[in-house]
Every structure is written in C-alpha cells, then in structure tokens.
Design a protein around this motif. Structure first.
Motif, mmCIF file in Angstrom:
data_model
loop_
_atom_site.group_PDB
_atom_site.id
_atom_site.type_symbol
_atom_site.label_atom_id
_atom_site.label_comp_id
_atom_site.label_asym_id
_atom_site.label_seq_id
_atom_site.Cartn_x
_atom_site.Cartn_y
_atom_site.Cartn_z
ATOM 1 N N TYR A 289 38.432 49.289 38.408
ATOM 2 C CA TYR A 289 39.695 48.918 37.767
ATOM 3 C C TYR A 289 40.796 49.739 38.423
ATOM 4 N N ASP B 106 35.778 29.110 26.591
ATOM 5 C CA ASP B 106 36.660 30.279 26.611
ATOM 6 C C ASP B 106 38.124 29.849 26.593
ATOM 7 N N MET C 208 44.195 44.914 37.673
ATOM 8 C CA MET C 208 43.071 44.295 36.967
ATOM 9 C C MET C 208 41.763 44.796 37.569
ATOM 10 N N HIS D 150 45.504 36.897 31.354
ATOM 11 C CA HIS D 150 44.513 36.930 32.425
ATOM 12 C C HIS D 150 43.337 36.046 32.026
ATOM 13 N N GLU D 151 42.691 35.456 33.011
ATOM 14 C CA GLU D 151 41.409 34.794 32.752
ATOM 15 C C GLU D 151 40.374 35.895 32.543
ATOM 16 N N TRP D 152 39.756 35.903 31.365
ATOM 17 C CA TRP D 152 38.883 37.038 31.058
ATOM 18 C C TRP D 152 37.836 36.690 30.014
ATOM 19 N N ASN D 153 36.623 37.155 30.285
ATOM 20 C CA ASN D 153 35.526 37.119 29.331
ATOM 21 C C ASN D 153 34.835 38.477 29.423
ATOM 22 N N ALA D 154 34.622 39.127 28.290
ATOM 23 C CA ALA D 154 34.103 40.496 28.301
ATOM 24 C C ALA D 154 32.708 40.595 28.910
ATOM 25 N N GLY E 241 33.512 38.600 33.064
ATOM 26 C CA GLY E 241 34.685 38.905 33.884
ATOM 27 C C GLY E 241 35.620 37.714 33.974
ATOM 28 N N ARG E 242 36.008 37.376 35.216
ATOM 29 C CA ARG E 242 36.930 36.253 35.407
ATOM 30 C C ARG E 242 36.190 34.929 35.565
#
Length: 426
Positions: free
Chosen positions: A23, A299, A141, A285-289, A292-293
């Motif tokens: 990061y 989602d 990011m 942001h495109e994000w999933n924990a 990731g992207r």
C-alpha cells in the motif's frame, strides 16, 4: 508447461500467494531502493535503458490457457478482449506474437483471426508488474498485478458495428428534443434497422440505413420528452439490427440512453436540466476486502444499494475507469458520474511532502503526450453514450503542463455536452 501452477482468472497474482502486496500513497513503489526516472525527463532525447525489465522487483506472471473455438465462432473474425490487466501485457497465440498493451484499467483488444484454430489453441500472456505506465499509474491505493478483470473471446460477423455515437439533445424548453446517431460499420456493406422504444416498450421511431464505414441516421425528433435525472432515471431503449445483402440477421446492438442537459452558467453554478446541481458524492474505488480490485456484479449492485440507502447521488471513478457494467448500473440507478481516466503521477512531482517537479510526467513532455491522450480517448470512446456521466475527469494529482491541457482540449473537441474536471494543479 508441466511446472505451471493454476491461478484464478480474474485474480491478483499477489492474493494467489505470489509476489508482495504494497500500500503506497504518494511515493513510487521502488523509491528508496532503486534509482529510476521517467524516460525523456532528465534528457529530452534519451530513453533510459533497462528501466524495468532488468530489475529484480519487476515480477512477471506467465499465463497459459488452452481452448477450443466454439462452433458458432468458426469462420468469423475472432477478437480477444482483456478487460483489465495490471500493468502491461504481451500476448501470443499458438506461438505467434499478437501484441502488447499498457493501461491497467482500460479494455485491450487483439485480433486473433490469422492464427486461430478450431481446436487446441494455446494462449500465452506475459504480465509485467512494472512498465513505463508505472510512472502515470501511481494512485493512492494497494498495488497488485495480474489479469484482474474478465477475458472474453468475441466473434465479429462479416458486417459489424464497431462504434455507436448517440447524441440526445433536449431543446431549451426541456419538453422536446432531437436524437442523432452515427455508427461505424466494418466489413461488408450492411442494412441497419434502428428502433427506439420508450421505457414501457412502445415504439417511438424507426428507420433503416444501408452502407459501410460511417453510417449516419436521419435526425429523430421527440416530443413529450422524459428527462434523465437522479430522481427519475428515465432510459430509452435503442436497438440496431444488422442485416447482410441476403437479409440475414448478423448482429443486434441494444443500448439504453437518456436525455439531460449540463451547463456551467455565468454565475459559476452548474445546472442539470435547468436545476442547480446538488451533489452528495463519493470517490469510489473498486474494492472487495477478500479479492482486492477483482469485483463481481454482486459487489457493484451492493455498492449501488449502499449509495442509494445513504442518499449518495454521485460517484467519481477514482482514479481510473471502472468495469464496463458500472456505468450502466449508474444510468439505471440515477447516479451522476465523474468519469476519470487512468492517470496519477504523484511521485514524479511531490517528494516527501515537498513540491519538486523536476522530472514530472506528463508535464510539457512531448514524448508522454500520446500516452495520456490515448487514455483520454479510451475513456471517452468507451463511455460517451452514458447519461449518468456529467463530468469527464483528466485524472488525479499529476501536477500541470501542456500534456494535461491537451487532454482537456481532446474532451472539449469531442463533447460539448459535459464539463471537464481535473485535480490538481498545485
């Protein structure tokens, strides 16, 4: 290829257990470890040799995939489409070099037709984590690599619509308007049968045009106009059917569009549909924990529901173009979009908090101009027909200069229906 492991595609290489996740905000990922400068910035005539390819930190993902061609695809032009690859990729098919692409967040397409086989195709893709694009993809990011969006095989018929330009323009009274549509047809001349329906499926207008290359439809007039807005995201349904000389149906193009106006008036207030614009917005942001992207339709729909539940009516696609369905979902949900192209060069002009642009890119550098104009063009061409987009954005935190001004000029030259944003000139 017996020593290859198996990896999920789409997926990040780092989250599959290879490579190291990072990061980073303003710095470049190699700062403090490896001396690097953007090409042509220390010397306008000099390209720095071995900038990334010889470095130990430039991990490479080599992908192999075997596949057979679907029976319905045989005898047609075959295209492979990579929706998103971070950060640069080389492509081979059956031992033949196909092409190279940069720009992690924009689809890249390659023509496989000369080398495609009915069975036993071997697709090879080499993905580099670092490339010259790294200098203008320095977003605040997590840093990943790999094929992180869908890969599609597309079959194009003998006559194919490669471009669709929809221009819905309300009149000053906002109660009527006109629609202009231009297409580009590749291959054989074709007959294009166009139909426009309202939200309830009633046919409002239809016409037929024949030709190849640029094919323009006659202006269509609309009365009793329904405007698109967050309160009433009204979409009209356009359909174009493509027929060959024997009147065989080759393809069907469906597209939803909307009428709305955007203007910046002399009082420096923005008006949409003659009403003062009020934004309750987010940078998304495109994000999933977990992934990731790499995000799914579920989602995206969950994000839409979260926004609507919290009275959020606007989204800036920070700091890159999102997956293609997101723009359609925002059309349908009535969410304003600031559509940002893939650009941030923070590390080239801010050094440990100080403003120091000695090797800033793109700046005024002529060698970097085509690269950033290409990103503006890609963003515009992919998304120009979405009513939800009321702003284009040149990118984020890339200082100033003639190259960014040229991106602004590109948008203004192609589109007088939207405003253009940029942040920030420091």
């Amino acid at each position: 290829a017996t020593d290859f492991d198996t990896i999920q595609v789409p997926g990040h290489i780092e989250l599959a257990g290879y490579g190291q996740i990072q990061y980073i905000n303003t710095l470049y990922p190699w700062e403090g470890k490896i001396y690097r400068r953007p090409p042509y910035t220390l010397n306008q005539d000099q390209l720095t040799p071995g900038l990334f390819s010889d470095a130990a930190d430039n991990t490479v993902g080599s992908y192999l995939k075997t596949f057979d061609l679907d029976d319905a695809f045989k005898g047609q032009r075959i295209i492979i489409q990579f929706q998103g690859v971070e950060e640069a990729l080389y492509v081979w098919l059956n031992g033949h070099f196909i092409g190279y692409a940069e720009d992690s967040f924009t689809p890249s397409e390659f023509d496989l037709t000369p080398y495609i086989q009915d069975q036993g195709n071997v697709l090879a893709v080499r993905v580099y984590k670092r490339s010259t694009a790294a200098f203008i993809e320095d977003q605040d990011m997590f840093r990943f690599s790999g094929i992180f969006r869908d890969v599609n095989i597309l079959a194009e018929p003998a006559s194919h619509i490669t471009d669709l330009d929809i221009r819905p323009v309300p009149n000053a009274n906002l109660k009527s308007g006109e629609l202009n549509i231009t297409t580009k047809v590749t291959g054989e001349p074709a007959t294009l049968a166009l139909t426009v329906k309202d939200h309830d499926g009633r046919v409002l207008t239809s016409q037929t045009q024949t030709g190849s290359g640029s094919v323009t439809f006659d202006t269509m007039l609309f009365d009793q106009l329904h405007l698109w807005s967050p309160q009433t995201p009204y979409l009209y349904q356009l359909t174009i059917e493509v027929y060959d000389a024997d009147h065989q149906l080759l393809e069907v193009i469906p597209y939803q569009f909307g009428f709305r106006t955007v203007e910046l008036r002399d009082d420096k207030v923005i008006y949409v549909n003659n009403k003062r614009l009020v934004i309750n917005g987010v940078n998304r942001h495109e994000w999933n924990a977990h992934t990731g992207r790499v995000i799914s339709m579920a989602d995206m729909r969950a994000d839409i529901q979260t926004m609507l539940a919290n009275n959020i009516n606007a989204d800036r696609t920070c700091h890159y173009p999102d997956q293609l369905p997101w723009y359609q979902l925002c059309d349908e949900a009535g969410i304003y979009l600031m559509a940002e192209n893939n650009l941030e060069s923070h590390g080239s002009w801010q050094k440990m908090g100080a403003i120091e642009p000695s090797y800033n890119v793109p700046g005024d550098n002529p060698h970097w101009l085509a690269a950033v104009i290409d990103r503006a063009r890609s963003n515009y061409e992919w998304f120009k027909n979405h009513p939800s987009i009321i702003f284009w954005s040149l990118g984020n935190e890339s200082y100033a200069g003639e190259d960014i001004a040229a991106m602004q000029a590109f948008y203004k030259e192609h589109d007088d229906s939207r405003l253009v944003h940029y942040e920030g000139v420091v």
